[in-house]
Write a protein that holds these residues in place. Sequence first.
Motif, PDB file in Angstrom:
ATOM      1  N   HIS A   1      23.047 113.709  94.747  1.00 49.03           N
ATOM      2  CA  HIS A   1      22.415 112.430  94.894  1.00 49.03           C
ATOM      3  C   HIS A   1      21.422 112.404  95.376  1.00 49.03           C
ATOM      4  N   HIS A   2      21.207 113.111  96.575  1.00 47.47           N
ATOM      5  CA  HIS A   2      19.906 112.930  97.538  1.00 47.47           C
ATOM      6  C   HIS A   2      18.754 113.787  96.774  1.00 47.47           C
TER       7      HIS A   2
ATOM      8  N   TYR B   1      17.793 104.636 106.069  1.00 46.20           N
ATOM      9  CA  TYR B   1      18.602 104.137 104.989  1.00 46.20           C
ATOM     10  C   TYR B   1      19.591 104.938 104.985  1.00 46.20           C
TER      11      TYR B   1
ATOM     12  N   GLU C   1      17.579 111.539  94.154  1.00 45.31           N
ATOM     13  CA  GLU C   1      16.760 110.333  94.841  1.00 45.31           C
ATOM     14  C   GLU C   1      15.347 111.003  94.996  1.00 45.31           C
TER      15      GLU C   1
ATOM     16  N   CYS D   1      23.572 105.483 102.545  1.00 48.32           N
ATOM     17  CA  CYS D   1      23.932 105.286 101.304  1.00 48.32           C
ATOM     18  C   CYS D   1      25.407 104.651 101.643  1.00 48.32           C
TER      19      CYS D   1
ATOM     20  N   CYS E   1      19.016 103.417  94.903  1.00 40.44           N
ATOM     21  CA  CYS E   1      18.640 103.930  96.409  1.00 40.44           C
ATOM     22  C   CYS E   1      17.478 104.174  96.405  1.00 40.44           C
TER      23      CYS E   1
HETATM   24 ZN    ZN Z   1      22.116 106.859  98.149  1.00 43.10          ZN
END
Ligand code: ZN
Length: 472
Positions: free
Chosen positions: A247-248, A27, A251, A29, A222
């Motif tokens: 962000h990660h 995956y 997630e 972004c 995500c």
């Molecule tokens: Zn992302």
Amino acid sequence: MTIRLFNTMTRKIEEFKPLVPGKMGFYSCGPTVYWDQHIGNMRSFVNSDILKRMFIENGYDVHHVMNITDVGHLTSDEDTGEDKMEKGAAREKLSVWDIAQKYIDSFLRDIDSLNIIRPTDMPRATDYIPEQIEQVKKLQDLGYTYEIPGDGIYYDTSKFPDYGALGGQDLSELRAGARIDDTGKRNPTDFALWKFSPTDKKRAMEWDSPWGVGFPGWHIECSAMSMKLLGPHFDIHVGGQEHIKVHHSDEIAQSEPIVGKPWVNYWVHYEWLLSKDGKMSKSSGDFLTVQDLIDRGYDPMAFRYMLLMGHYRQPLDFSFDALDAASNGYKSMVRKVAELLSVASAETIDNATFNQWHDKMLATISDNMKTAETLVLVHELLRDTSVNSATKIALFEFIDRLLGLQFIDRAKKLNNAESETAPAEIQALADERAAAKSAKDWARADELRAQIDAAGWSVVDTRDGAKLVKKI
Ligand code: ZN
Ligand code: AMP
């Protein structure tokens, strides 16, 4: 062949072991489609393309998911600021939906010109709102959320003991150093899962939810789309290095309570392309697009070649001097491949030599994506007089699959261009230029060269006089 990658989570280069033998799911972004993507963004998409090609050449069946962020998230990581999509819509006097389509189209055009293989799936965040709401509900049921009245549903990072592990952050230090603010957040690292629409105005994009009308927080798309399309656990998650800390990390905090640990086996992060003032970014306004490079006469492959001369974990400076050097290097390689093409068909491929070079190149790139070292081998191959032209061309077919640099395509175009006769009006300009040169009227000769150039032809002065070559 063994594939090794630097895993941000363990901060070590590790041997890759797939979840399912022979398959690799990853995956990445993707773009926020409120403006053109710049060549800095393109560095990250080219890196993902190399990652994918490296796995494909190692025999893996690759499933690549890249999201398209078309929900208008806020311009800061802290869930405040302006809505990016609404900002884009106001700038161009278009609807947010038209803005999204316009910049999806320009993004696809740019990745196609850079010969980036399109992802297997490119889900749009707005098509997965129910899945995002479903995940927020699950987190709520598991006790990870709280509401800030009039603002939204937030994730309580103190409930997730591993928060920040990806960035090697010590949570207690983060908390101790943080300013007390008036946002209503319980911890400075908490983030929005669902934002409420303002009561006094209608947003351009908003949806019903169990918590009222609003829109999802940035990170949840995500988690929702990757799990939906790749399954609850998958092999690799990639992105720019600025995503590590917020962000990660967010997630992971959202996903692991839902699916268990570890959600993702390898985290791969790319360094930036730098312009003279640091990270090339949209907000600085100092950015270039692939189309800008094409308009200035550069082949997008020359830019791709420049990117591959750097390692994905090192920052890379962009300058036109560096691009000119890369462009000259790339063109001279294409010229050599063009010469090989014209003699290769009369020869037979030497399989042993082919395998030797093939394995050496694949082993080099499979060792944490060493693109620059792989290019050194490509140069060595071109120089090696013991390898015949047919074997070299067969190897260039492999190199094109692995690095996506389109050497054979450009070499064929060059050969075709060289055999093409110039139309009479271009020939007339070249004759006039030859006359101007004999009369030592250099200014006029230069003017005529520029006219020929603008018409898509180049004058190459050879021992037998000036030759006209169609530009490729
Ligand atoms: Zn992302
Ligand atoms: P955005 O559209 O801003 O969400 O960015 C899309 C992708 O480009 C993200 O994965 C970013 O990490 C990456 N990116 C943004 N700026 C740069 C840069 N200057 N160099 C390399 N990658 C970048």
